[in-house]
Scaffold this active site. Structure first.
Site: not given
Length: 269
Positions: A11, A125, A158, A162
Site C-alpha cells: 500500500g 495489532a 478519527h 477513515k
C-alpha cells in the site's frame, strides 16, 4: 556487522504507506527493498522515492508482491482486509515477518490468518503505538478491578477518510476491557445505537465513533458509575508513531518462531 533486515511496504502510495516508507528509509536498522501497489496503479514501475516527490532511492514500485517479499525479511502491511489475507499467504511462502496494521478485519478474516502463522511470524495489532498498548493494559486492569456498576464506553475519533468503525484500536480496547471482566466482547458489544434503543444493558461495552477533519486518532475508555467517572485517554497527533511501532515489530520478529503475536509481545507488556 550484522546485515540490517530487508523490508517491503505494501500500500505504498497511501498515507500510512508513505509514512512507513520514510520511516524505513530514514532508519539505520532496516533496508527498504520493496514497495507494493495494486495492479494498474500509476506508481507501478516508478522509483518510489520519485513517486513520493523526492529523489530516486533505487526501489521500483511493483504490483507483484511475491517477487518483493522473496527479497525481504519483513513485510509491513497497512492495507485492507482482503489484501492483507493475500499478503499473509505470500509472506508465509517467503518466510518473511508479516507486520499487520490493517484494521476492519472480521473474526473470519482473523481465522484465515492462522495457516500463515504456522509458517511465518505474524505481528498484528489494532494500534502499533507504545502509548495505546499501555492504555490497553491499563484498561484490562481497571476493568478487572471494577464491577458492572461501572458502565464501560469506548469513544474514538478519527479523520474523515477513515472507512471502518469502530476503529481497530477501539476494538482492541474493548477486547481488553472484556478480558478484564472475564467475558467475550462478542457477547457484550454494543456499537449500533440509533433511534429508540431502550435502556443500556448492564455489563455491555459500548462504542461511539466520531469522524471529522484531520484527527489522527483519539481514544477514551470511560468507566461510568453513579456519582463518579474514570476516563483513560490516548491522543495521537502524528501517525509517525504507528510507523515507528510497526518498524519495531518488524525488527523484533526476526528470528522468532512462527506464530501470531501482537504488540504486547513486542513491547514485553
Amino acid at each position: 556487522m550484522a546485515q540490517t533486515p530487508a523490508i517491503t511496504i505494501t500500500g505504498a502510495s497511501g498515507r500510512m504507506g508513505q509514512m512507513l516508507l520514510n520511516t524505513v528509509m530514514n532508519s539505520n536498522k532496516a533496508n527498504l527493498v520493496g514497495a507494493v501497489e495494486r495492479k494498474g496503479h500509476p506508481w507501478v514501475g516508478r522509483d518510489v522515492g520519485e513517486a513520493m516527490g523526492g529523489q530516486a532511492v533505487g526501489v521500483a514500485v511493483t504490483d507483484e508482491p511475491l517477487e518483493a517479499f522473496a527479497l525481504s525479511q519483513a513485510v509491513i502491511d497497512f492495507t485492507a482486509p482482503a489484501a492483507t489475507l493475500e499478503f499473509a499467504a505470500l509472506a508465509a511462502q517467503a518466510r518473511a515477518v508479516h507486520v499487520i496494521g490493517t484494521t476492519g478485519m472480521s473474526e473470519d478474516d482473523l481465522e484465515k490468518l492462522e495457516p500463515a502463522s504456522r509458517h511465518a511470524v505474524i505481528v498484528r495489532a489494532g494500534n502499533m503505538s507504545l502509548g495505546v498498548n499501555l492504555l490497553t493494559k491499563l484498561t484490562e486492569k481497571v476493568a478487572a478491578a471494577l464491577d458492572e456498576d461501572f458502565d464501560i464506553e469506548i469513544i474514538e475519533a478519527h479523520h474523515h477518510h477513515k472507512v471502518d468503525a469502530p476503529s481497530g484500536t477501539a476494538l482492541m480496547l474493548g477486547e481488553a476491557a472484556a478480558a478484564g471482566r472475564g467475558v467475550s466482547l462478542s457477547d457484550v458489544r454494543d456499537s449500533d445505537r440509533d433511534g429508540i434503543t431502550g435502556a443500556r444493558k448492564r455489563g455491555d461495552i459500548g462504542f461511539a465513533a466520531i469522524r471529522g477533519g484531520d484527527i489522527v486518532g483519539e481514544h477514551d475508555v470511560l468507566f461510568a458509575s453513579a456519582g463518579e467517572r474514570i476516563i483513560l485517554r490516548h491522543v495521537a497527533t502524528d501517525r509517525a508513531i504507528f510507523a515507528r511501532g510497526a518498524l519495531k515489530a518488524a525488527l523484533w520478529g526476526q528470528g522468532k518462531k512462527p506464530g501470531h503475536y501482537d504488540m504486547m509481545d513486542v513491547l514485553g507488556l
